[in-house]
Write a protein that holds these residues in place. Sequence first.
Motif, PDB file in Angstrom:
ATOM      1  N   ASP A 115       0.842  -1.316  -0.039  1.00  0.00           N
ATOM      2  CA  ASP A 115      -0.049   0.037  -0.072  1.00  0.00           C
ATOM      3  C   ASP A 115       1.039   1.315   0.008  1.00  0.00           C
ATOM      4  OD1 ASP A 115       0.757   0.966   2.723  1.00  0.00           O
ATOM      5  OD2 ASP A 115      -0.312  -0.884   3.367  1.00  0.00           O
ATOM      6  N   TYR A 116       0.217   2.297  -0.205  1.00  0.00           N
ATOM      7  CA  TYR A 116       1.124   3.575  -0.140  1.00  0.00           C
ATOM      8  C   TYR A 116       1.173   4.485   1.074  1.00  0.00           C
ATOM      9  CZ  TYR A 116       1.114   2.744  -5.201  1.00  0.00           C
ATOM     10  OH  TYR A 116       1.361   2.092  -6.742  1.00  0.00           O
ATOM     11  N   ASN A 117       0.331   3.999   2.121  1.00  0.00           N
ATOM     12  CA  ASN A 117       0.367   4.881   3.188  1.00  0.00           C
ATOM     13  C   ASN A 117       1.574   4.818   3.932  1.00  0.00           C
ATOM     14  OD1 ASN A 117      -2.320   5.608   2.815  1.00  0.00           O
ATOM     15  ND2 ASN A 117      -2.849   3.350   3.729  1.00  0.00           N
ATOM     16  N   SER A 136      15.423  -2.233  10.496  1.00  0.00           N
ATOM     17  CA  SER A 136      14.096  -1.450  10.338  1.00  0.00           C
ATOM     18  C   SER A 136      13.868  -0.882   9.145  1.00  0.00           C
ATOM     19  CB  SER A 136      14.084  -0.677  11.433  1.00  0.00           C
ATOM     20  OG  SER A 136      14.345  -1.293  12.775  1.00  0.00           O
ATOM     21  N   LEU A 137      12.830  -0.607   8.548  1.00  0.00           N
ATOM     22  CA  LEU A 137      12.533   0.119   7.623  1.00  0.00           C
ATOM     23  C   LEU A 137      11.135   0.669   7.653  1.00  0.00           C
ATOM     24  CD1 LEU A 137      12.461   0.912   4.408  1.00  0.00           C
ATOM     25  CD2 LEU A 137      11.602  -1.626   3.828  1.00  0.00           C
ATOM     26  N   SER A 138      11.172   2.045   7.296  1.00  0.00           N
ATOM     27  CA  SER A 138      10.112   2.919   7.231  1.00  0.00           C
ATOM     28  C   SER A 138       9.658   3.597   5.956  1.00  0.00           C
ATOM     29  CB  SER A 138       9.844   3.890   8.526  1.00  0.00           C
ATOM     30  OG  SER A 138      11.086   4.724   8.261  1.00  0.00           O
ATOM     31  N   TRP A 139       8.730   3.912   5.520  1.00  0.00           N
ATOM     32  CA  TRP A 139       8.746   4.646   4.262  1.00  0.00           C
ATOM     33  C   TRP A 139       7.281   5.605   4.442  1.00  0.00           C
ATOM     34  CZ3 TRP A 139       7.776  -0.467   5.092  1.00  0.00           C
ATOM     35  CH2 TRP A 139       6.420  -1.058   4.760  1.00  0.00           C
ATOM     36  N   SER A 140       7.064   6.586   3.442  1.00  0.00           N
ATOM     37  CA  SER A 140       6.193   7.276   3.339  1.00  0.00           C
ATOM     38  C   SER A 140       5.973   7.935   1.880  1.00  0.00           C
ATOM     39  CB  SER A 140       6.241   8.493   4.394  1.00  0.00           C
ATOM     40  OG  SER A 140       7.229   9.215   4.018  1.00  0.00           O
ATOM     41  N   VAL A 144       5.972   6.474  -2.248  1.00  0.00           N
ATOM     42  CA  VAL A 144       7.223   5.986  -1.719  1.00  0.00           C
ATOM     43  C   VAL A 144       8.243   6.962  -1.915  1.00  0.00           C
ATOM     44  CG1 VAL A 144       8.401   4.194  -0.842  1.00  0.00           C
ATOM     45  CG2 VAL A 144       6.300   3.625  -1.653  1.00  0.00           C
ATOM     46  N   ILE A 145       8.021   8.265  -1.569  1.00  0.00           N
ATOM     47  CA  ILE A 145       9.234   9.238  -2.033  1.00  0.00           C
ATOM     48  C   ILE A 145      10.171   9.172  -0.915  1.00  0.00           C
ATOM     49  CG2 ILE A 145       7.577  10.646  -3.245  1.00  0.00           C
ATOM     50  CD1 ILE A 145       7.194  12.244  -0.738  1.00  0.00           C
ATOM     51  N   GLN A 168      22.294   4.123   9.386  1.00  0.00           N
ATOM     52  CA  GLN A 168      21.144   4.699   8.847  1.00  0.00           C
ATOM     53  C   GLN A 168      21.086   5.181   7.358  1.00  0.00           C
ATOM     54  OE1 GLN A 168      18.993   7.301  11.421  1.00  0.00           O
ATOM     55  NE2 GLN A 168      17.295   7.788   9.850  1.00  0.00           N
ATOM     56  N   THR A 169      20.178   4.845   6.634  1.00  0.00           N
ATOM     57  CA  THR A 169      20.095   5.415   5.401  1.00  0.00           C
ATOM     58  C   THR A 169      18.747   6.276   5.106  1.00  0.00           C
ATOM     59  OG1 THR A 169      19.520   3.539   3.881  1.00  0.00           O
ATOM     60  CG2 THR A 169      21.868   3.976   4.349  1.00  0.00           C
ATOM     61  N   LEU A 170      18.705   7.267   4.585  1.00  0.00           N
ATOM     62  CA  LEU A 170      17.494   7.774   4.047  1.00  0.00           C
ATOM     63  C   LEU A 170      17.538   8.423   2.625  1.00  0.00           C
ATOM     64  CD1 LEU A 170      14.817   9.334   5.242  1.00  0.00           C
ATOM     65  CD2 LEU A 170      16.151  11.358   5.533  1.00  0.00           C
ATOM     66  N   GLU A 171      16.728   7.963   1.933  1.00  0.00           N
ATOM     67  CA  GLU A 171      16.632   8.047   0.501  1.00  0.00           C
ATOM     68  C   GLU A 171      15.305   8.797   0.162  1.00  0.00           C
ATOM     69  OE1 GLU A 171      17.391   4.545  -1.952  1.00  0.00           O
ATOM     70  OE2 GLU A 171      18.590   3.719  -0.551  1.00  0.00           O
ATOM     71  N   TYR A 172      15.544   9.974  -0.599  1.00  0.00           N
ATOM     72  CA  TYR A 172      14.606  11.000  -1.047  1.00  0.00           C
ATOM     73  C   TYR A 172      14.976  11.270  -2.285  1.00  0.00           C
ATOM     74  CZ  TYR A 172      11.151  14.458  -0.830  1.00  0.00           C
ATOM     75  OH  TYR A 172       9.963  15.619  -1.226  1.00  0.00           O
ATOM     76  N   ASP A 173      15.244  10.694  -3.322  1.00  0.00           N
ATOM     77  CA  ASP A 173      15.792  10.886  -4.697  1.00  0.00           C
ATOM     78  C   ASP A 173      17.270  10.782  -4.380  1.00  0.00           C
ATOM     79  OD1 ASP A 173      13.286  11.275  -6.154  1.00  0.00           O
ATOM     80  OD2 ASP A 173      13.137  13.242  -5.826  1.00  0.00           O
TER      81      ASP A 173
END
Length: 348
Positions: A115-117, A136-140, A144-145, A168-173
């Motif tokens: 899902d996209y939530n 752990s993985l979280s997304w939003s 999924v940006i 920790q890695t944070l991917e936003y493009d």
Amino acid sequence: MNTKTPLFLAIATVLAGNLVACQSNNGSSADPTAPGADPITGLPLEEASPAVVQLEDGTRLPAAASSGGVAMLSPSNYDSVVDDVFAVFTGAAYGSDVLALPPYPGFRALEIGGDYNDSSTSSDEVCDNGGSARISLSWSGSRVILNDRQAVFDDCQYDTLVLDGEFQTLEYDNISIASSGLTILGEGSTKSFSGGVGYGDGNNYGGSSERWWGASDLNWSVSSDDQTEFAISNANTSYRIDGGYAQSMSGGFTLTTDNYTVQVQAEEAFQSAQLDYNDPNFSPRNWFYSSGVMRITASDGSSILIETDNGDATSARVTLAHGGQLESFDKPWSDWDSVLRAGPSPTR
């Protein structure tokens, strides 16, 4: 011009700051991990900087450079030292290794849900030697940006490697990577990482050659047999290319190799005043900067000063201080083209 760069820089800074802030704020000046201390020498930063004397012409010459003997920085090796320094700014010297961390399969194994939530998932794993890893993985975002992966390793052996610490890695493009402390032991070396780095590639936005690399409170080292082979400490840097030319470079760090330890500081940020690459008349001959000053000072006091504003757009003025001598000459920017073009190779 990519409008997402400020957001990338903000994410990288916050990510690194949040993790590094978890470290202790107590320690003596002899403790390499103490705030304000050089992780390589263990000295307070103000003590780690060599003394300088003022010459009649106003040139600042490190006092230790006048002591005679063989200087750590000299005409015979300054060019390779500058190459090493520029490679730290661009990320080529260490970025590919950092972007590949940690080499543990579970870190990338967790998958984003259907899902996209906004959502998250995690996994507790037992490592080959009985140690543990929590992934752990979280997304939003509806597309999924944002993708945030975290791992905590406790004496976790995988294959020939043993991992300790968090990551920790944070991917936003773009990609931001940070740790308050991660050590990987194995394959004949020990790699240590703390602080944060950030990477962005303009190819994500339609094929331009825009790219940027930054470091925030970065400490990275590779050692074997209790000997440091390569180490970057207290690095806060920013490097950007745009449209096939070097656009900006700023910040500073301490660099240690098998042959030398140097402190590097862009006393004035390097900037390029070249034409915009969308201009039909734009035809770069080489990568050069039109303004900025950088000083590289070795632990014995010898130094390299690079001044971009020397009256010749295609070269920079280099001043070497070694063995009580000063030598100044102009160095073509084209000699540094290859190292300024190079960058990390993302594996994600």
